[in-house]
Design a protein around this motif. Sequence first.
Motif, PDB file in Angstrom:
ATOM      1  N   ARG A  46     -40.581 -77.443  10.131  1.00  0.00           N
ATOM      2  CA  ARG A  46     -40.697 -78.118  11.764  1.00  0.00           C
ATOM      3  C   ARG A  46     -41.934 -77.591  12.469  1.00  0.00           C
ATOM      4  O   ARG A  46     -42.558 -76.635  12.277  1.00  0.00           O
ATOM      5  CB  ARG A  46     -39.553 -77.620  12.601  1.00  0.00           C
ATOM      6  CG  ARG A  46     -38.048 -77.783  12.224  1.00  0.00           C
ATOM      7  CD  ARG A  46     -37.806 -79.217  11.815  1.00  0.00           C
ATOM      8  NE  ARG A  46     -36.381 -79.410  11.458  1.00  0.00           N
ATOM      9  CZ  ARG A  46     -35.483 -79.298  12.363  1.00  0.00           C
ATOM     10  NH1 ARG A  46     -35.602 -79.532  13.765  1.00  0.00           N
ATOM     11  NH2 ARG A  46     -34.112 -79.028  12.217  1.00  0.00           N
ATOM     12  N   PRO A 284     -22.261 -76.399   6.869  1.00  0.00           N
ATOM     13  CA  PRO A 284     -21.671 -76.835   8.153  1.00  0.00           C
ATOM     14  C   PRO A 284     -22.901 -77.219   9.319  1.00  0.00           C
ATOM     15  O   PRO A 284     -22.528 -78.184  10.086  1.00  0.00           O
ATOM     16  CB  PRO A 284     -21.172 -75.628   8.707  1.00  0.00           C
ATOM     17  CG  PRO A 284     -21.793 -74.507   7.716  1.00  0.00           C
ATOM     18  CD  PRO A 284     -22.160 -75.180   6.492  1.00  0.00           C
ATOM     19  N   ARG A 285     -24.043 -76.962   8.736  1.00  0.00           N
ATOM     20  CA  ARG A 285     -25.062 -77.772   9.540  1.00  0.00           C
ATOM     21  C   ARG A 285     -25.601 -79.036   9.195  1.00  0.00           C
ATOM     22  O   ARG A 285     -26.404 -79.804   9.865  1.00  0.00           O
ATOM     23  CB  ARG A 285     -26.329 -76.823   9.483  1.00  0.00           C
ATOM     24  CG  ARG A 285     -26.205 -75.404  10.414  1.00  0.00           C
ATOM     25  CD  ARG A 285     -27.639 -74.696  10.445  1.00  0.00           C
ATOM     26  NE  ARG A 285     -27.000 -73.407  10.943  1.00  0.00           N
ATOM     27  CZ  ARG A 285     -27.820 -73.092  12.102  1.00  0.00           C
ATOM     28  NH1 ARG A 285     -28.765 -73.707  12.742  1.00  0.00           N
ATOM     29  NH2 ARG A 285     -27.415 -71.941  12.840  1.00  0.00           N
ATOM     30  N   GLY A 330     -21.941 -70.210  17.621  1.00  0.00           N
ATOM     31  CA  GLY A 330     -22.380 -70.580  18.860  1.00  0.00           C
ATOM     32  C   GLY A 330     -22.951 -72.285  18.886  1.00  0.00           C
ATOM     33  O   GLY A 330     -23.267 -72.694  19.768  1.00  0.00           O
ATOM     34  N   TYR A 333     -20.135 -78.530  17.538  1.00  0.00           N
ATOM     35  CA  TYR A 333     -20.378 -79.343  16.067  1.00  0.00           C
ATOM     36  C   TYR A 333     -20.360 -80.754  16.663  1.00  0.00           C
ATOM     37  O   TYR A 333     -19.824 -81.181  17.541  1.00  0.00           O
ATOM     38  CB  TYR A 333     -19.449 -78.943  15.195  1.00  0.00           C
ATOM     39  CG  TYR A 333     -19.698 -77.599  14.495  1.00  0.00           C
ATOM     40  CD1 TYR A 333     -20.898 -77.369  13.537  1.00  0.00           C
ATOM     41  CD2 TYR A 333     -19.020 -76.482  14.779  1.00  0.00           C
ATOM     42  CE1 TYR A 333     -20.845 -76.207  12.879  1.00  0.00           C
ATOM     43  CE2 TYR A 333     -19.102 -75.234  14.606  1.00  0.00           C
ATOM     44  CZ  TYR A 333     -20.439 -75.061  13.267  1.00  0.00           C
ATOM     45  OH  TYR A 333     -20.611 -73.882  12.879  1.00  0.00           O
ATOM     46  N   GLY A 334     -21.012 -81.730  15.995  1.00  0.00           N
ATOM     47  CA  GLY A 334     -21.050 -82.941  16.314  1.00  0.00           C
ATOM     48  C   GLY A 334     -21.858 -83.301  17.357  1.00  0.00           C
ATOM     49  O   GLY A 334     -22.198 -84.469  17.948  1.00  0.00           O
ATOM     50  N   ALA A 338     -31.823 -83.438  14.593  1.00  0.00           N
ATOM     51  CA  ALA A 338     -33.265 -83.013  14.312  1.00  0.00           C
ATOM     52  C   ALA A 338     -34.001 -84.340  14.770  1.00  0.00           C
ATOM     53  O   ALA A 338     -35.377 -83.933  15.094  1.00  0.00           O
ATOM     54  CB  ALA A 338     -33.417 -82.808  12.826  1.00  0.00           C
ATOM     55  N   PHE A 381     -25.627 -77.270  27.388  1.00  0.00           N
ATOM     56  CA  PHE A 381     -26.947 -76.819  26.456  1.00  0.00           C
ATOM     57  C   PHE A 381     -27.932 -76.410  27.100  1.00  0.00           C
ATOM     58  O   PHE A 381     -28.917 -75.471  27.012  1.00  0.00           O
ATOM     59  CB  PHE A 381     -27.159 -77.764  25.332  1.00  0.00           C
ATOM     60  CG  PHE A 381     -28.110 -77.642  24.309  1.00  0.00           C
ATOM     61  CD1 PHE A 381     -28.068 -76.692  23.330  1.00  0.00           C
ATOM     62  CD2 PHE A 381     -29.405 -78.287  24.452  1.00  0.00           C
ATOM     63  CE1 PHE A 381     -28.996 -76.390  22.322  1.00  0.00           C
ATOM     64  CE2 PHE A 381     -30.401 -78.122  23.623  1.00  0.00           C
ATOM     65  CZ  PHE A 381     -30.468 -77.149  22.615  1.00  0.00           C
ATOM     66  N   ASN A 394     -23.996 -86.667  17.765  1.00  0.00           N
ATOM     67  CA  ASN A 394     -24.273 -87.200  16.150  1.00  0.00           C
ATOM     68  C   ASN A 394     -23.150 -87.667  15.248  1.00  0.00           C
ATOM     69  O   ASN A 394     -22.213 -87.878  15.933  1.00  0.00           O
ATOM     70  CB  ASN A 394     -24.969 -85.944  15.387  1.00  0.00           C
ATOM     71  CG  ASN A 394     -23.946 -84.757  15.017  1.00  0.00           C
ATOM     72  OD1 ASN A 394     -22.809 -85.017  14.732  1.00  0.00           O
ATOM     73  ND2 ASN A 394     -24.530 -83.647  15.286  1.00  0.00           N
TER      74      ASN A 394
HETATM   75  N1  COA Z   1     -24.519 -76.436  19.804  1.00  0.00           N
HETATM   76  C1  COA Z   1     -25.111 -75.169  20.312  1.00  0.00           C
HETATM   77  N2  COA Z   1     -26.605 -74.931  19.955  1.00  0.00           N
HETATM   78  C2  COA Z   1     -27.481 -75.719  19.492  1.00  0.00           C
HETATM   79  C3  COA Z   1     -26.836 -77.049  18.866  1.00  0.00           C
HETATM   80  C4  COA Z   1     -25.554 -77.441  19.033  1.00  0.00           C
HETATM   81  N3  COA Z   1     -24.895 -78.431  18.882  1.00  0.00           N
HETATM   82  N4  COA Z   1     -27.824 -77.827  18.345  1.00  0.00           N
HETATM   83  C5  COA Z   1     -28.937 -77.023  18.490  1.00  0.00           C
HETATM   84  N5  COA Z   1     -28.592 -75.806  19.164  1.00  0.00           N
HETATM   85  C6  COA Z   1     -29.509 -74.816  19.220  1.00  0.00           C
HETATM   86  C7  COA Z   1     -30.092 -74.289  17.859  1.00  0.00           C
HETATM   87  O1  COA Z   1     -29.068 -73.396  17.301  1.00  0.00           O
HETATM   88  C8  COA Z   1     -31.528 -73.761  18.486  1.00  0.00           C
HETATM   89  O2  COA Z   1     -30.901 -72.517  18.953  1.00  0.00           O
HETATM   90  P1  COA Z   1     -32.141 -71.125  18.814  1.00  0.00           P
HETATM   91  O3  COA Z   1     -33.532 -71.547  19.332  1.00  0.00           O
HETATM   92  O4  COA Z   1     -31.257 -70.187  19.719  1.00  0.00           O
HETATM   93  O5  COA Z   1     -32.124 -70.761  17.422  1.00  0.00           O
HETATM   94  C9  COA Z   1     -31.700 -74.655  19.459  1.00  0.00           C
HETATM   95  O6  COA Z   1     -30.582 -75.228  19.940  1.00  0.00           O
HETATM   96  C10 COA Z   1     -32.636 -75.644  18.907  1.00  0.00           C
HETATM   97  O7  COA Z   1     -32.103 -76.400  17.896  1.00  0.00           O
HETATM   98  P2  COA Z   1     -32.905 -77.863  17.475  1.00  0.00           P
HETATM   99  O8  COA Z   1     -34.171 -77.634  17.027  1.00  0.00           O
HETATM  100  O9  COA Z   1     -32.647 -78.572  18.809  1.00  0.00           O
HETATM  101  O10 COA Z   1     -31.844 -78.361  16.570  1.00  0.00           O
HETATM  102  P3  COA Z   1     -32.158 -78.418  14.969  1.00  0.00           P
HETATM  103  O11 COA Z   1     -32.962 -79.719  14.930  1.00  0.00           O
HETATM  104  O12 COA Z   1     -32.545 -77.175  14.130  1.00  0.00           O
HETATM  105  O13 COA Z   1     -30.709 -78.605  14.329  1.00  0.00           O
HETATM  106  C11 COA Z   1     -28.737 -79.555  14.014  1.00  0.00           C
HETATM  107  C12 COA Z   1     -30.075 -79.784  14.347  1.00  0.00           C
HETATM  108  C13 COA Z   1     -27.923 -80.687  13.803  1.00  0.00           C
HETATM  109  C14 COA Z   1     -28.726 -78.644  12.777  1.00  0.00           C
HETATM  110  C15 COA Z   1     -28.019 -78.726  15.105  1.00  0.00           C
HETATM  111  O14 COA Z   1     -28.352 -79.647  16.169  1.00  0.00           O
HETATM  112  C16 COA Z   1     -26.826 -78.219  14.985  1.00  0.00           C
HETATM  113  O15 COA Z   1     -26.519 -77.057  14.337  1.00  0.00           O
HETATM  114  N6  COA Z   1     -25.696 -79.088  15.650  1.00  0.00           N
HETATM  115  C17 COA Z   1     -24.451 -78.863  15.315  1.00  0.00           C
HETATM  116  C18 COA Z   1     -23.986 -79.029  13.865  1.00  0.00           C
HETATM  117  C19 COA Z   1     -23.978 -80.438  13.488  1.00  0.00           C
HETATM  118  O16 COA Z   1     -23.159 -81.090  14.384  1.00  0.00           O
HETATM  119  N7  COA Z   1     -24.278 -80.870  12.423  1.00  0.00           N
HETATM  120  C20 COA Z   1     -24.375 -82.342  12.080  1.00  0.00           C
HETATM  121  C21 COA Z   1     -25.859 -83.148  12.050  1.00  0.00           C
HETATM  122  S1  COA Z   1     -25.590 -84.735  11.631  1.00  0.00           S
END
Ligand code: COA
Length: 460
Positions: A46, A284-285, A330, A333-334, A338, A381, A394
């Motif tokens: 990223r 899970p992510r 932490g 989910y949902g 990105a 958040f 999402n």
């Molecule tokens: N709940 C809590 N914290 C969250 C979060 C959520 N749903 N989504 C992002 N964050 C946190 C990250 O852990 C990160 O924390 P850090 O800087 O302390 O490590 C911060 O916010 C920035 O993350 P970000 O860059 O916005 O997210 P990403 O692009 O790296 O990740 C996901 C995207 C989808 C992986 C992330 O939002 C996530 O893990 N969501 C929950 C899992 C999920 O629903 N996945 C399905 C995707 S379709």
Amino acid sequence: MQFEDKIIASDAERTDLLRELVEESVSTYQIPGAAFDNYHIKRGLREPDGTGVMAGVTRVCNAHGYVINEGERTPVDGELYYRGYRMSTLCENFVKENRFGFAETCYLLFFGHLPTKEQLEKFTRLISSYEALPARFDEDILMKAPSKSIMNKMATGVLSLYAYDEDPDTTTLENMLRQSMSLIARVPIIAAHSYAVARNVFGGHSLNLNNPRPELSTAENFLRMLRPDKSYTDEEAKLLDLCLVVHAEHGGGNNSSFACRVLSSSGTDTYSAISAAIGSLKGPRHGGANIKVQEMFDDIKAGVRNPRDDEELTRYLLKIMEGKAGDGSGLIYGMGHAIYTKSDPRALMLKRHARDLAEKKGFGEDFALLEAIERLTPEIFREYKGINKQMCANVDLYSGLIYRMLNIPEMMYTPLFAIARVAGWCAHRMEEFITAKRIIRPAYKCITPGRDYIPLDKRR
Ligand code: COA
């Protein structure tokens, strides 16, 4: 040098030995955050503003969630295009025309345009012709070493198809298309039969290995194979079909498609590349989040006395974010994505259908709770993280509720995602193989200094 006594006397001894090794290795797996900064590492591939590093060019799909305005990432409503067609427009028209759309979506992803009636008919006939597992596949691959993880069995199953393919390694477009079409046909059977085996072995139910019928759509066949009595309604099958269309593709950079592209770039076979993608989606992510949403949902219901009380729910969501409730990760989910910022078009589409069905089926309270999570999380958040980042629901937030209302067991939520996404993975594999022509090979900065060898009997 020989070691005299190699036999471990007890489980306790093994546990102690393992613990010792773990203690020794803890510091080995620590790299200070500053090292990433010093070498300008783009964590998670990223850019510093969270946007993905540009890794390729594609014609397959565009997932659009922000614009860069004067160097700033500016949130916009999410859009998802399959080969230039809006995913939501495709769904709306399939619903309006009251027909199944998944096969057409596969055709679009594979061949780049929407088919005529004749083209669609030929394509579905071809797919149906592959709709059977090789002889003894159930016994030799799926029934041996049964697993509660259907995703694991799907990955093993897909990898094993290699052994039954008379031409597994040829990477001409023709051969890759043949393999892709056969995977569209066979992955749902592998999923349904693995589930039947797990239900038999771990649940004590009788074993029903139902087979697909050539005249039925993927969604109909899936329900027919999943349910011991093979029954389903047209409404159920059409809703499941819509879910398949929504999940079919999401660009080259999502974790599983990229994994598939990474493997494909090495020149390996289709089965290796698609089984790796299944392994990635299980996380899970990524696709595994749809089960995590369900678990989180059950945890919230157990931990919140009045889910309609925003204050109580907010307190609990904050506890989840602090890692003090839920699975301790932490994560809510949902939520979050990105690419998507203001909205995820897949979540909007599924939410609309989840709402309609929830009203009919008496799941109104469950729907309201998901909607409250969607409404409250972004603010929690922002406050908790102290960052002004836009966050939206999402695709996984509402898909689980739809599956639950369709009586689909939890362990099949992520497999359903995989069944749909095979279409996108195969399109990306073929594109990567034919167009990119370079092995994907990024670099890692090694920060371990060189060391002198010390003979074994001199080490301390
Ligand atoms: N709940 C809590 N914290 C969250 C979060 C959520 N749903 N989504 C992002 N964050 C946190 C990250 O852990 C990160 O924390 P850090 O800087 O302390 O490590 C911060 O916010 C920035 O993350 P970000 O860059 O916005 O997210 P990403 O692009 O790296 O990740 C996901 C995207 C989808 C992986 C992330 O939002 C996530 O893990 N969501 C929950 C899992 C999920 O629903 N996945 C399905 C995707 S379709």
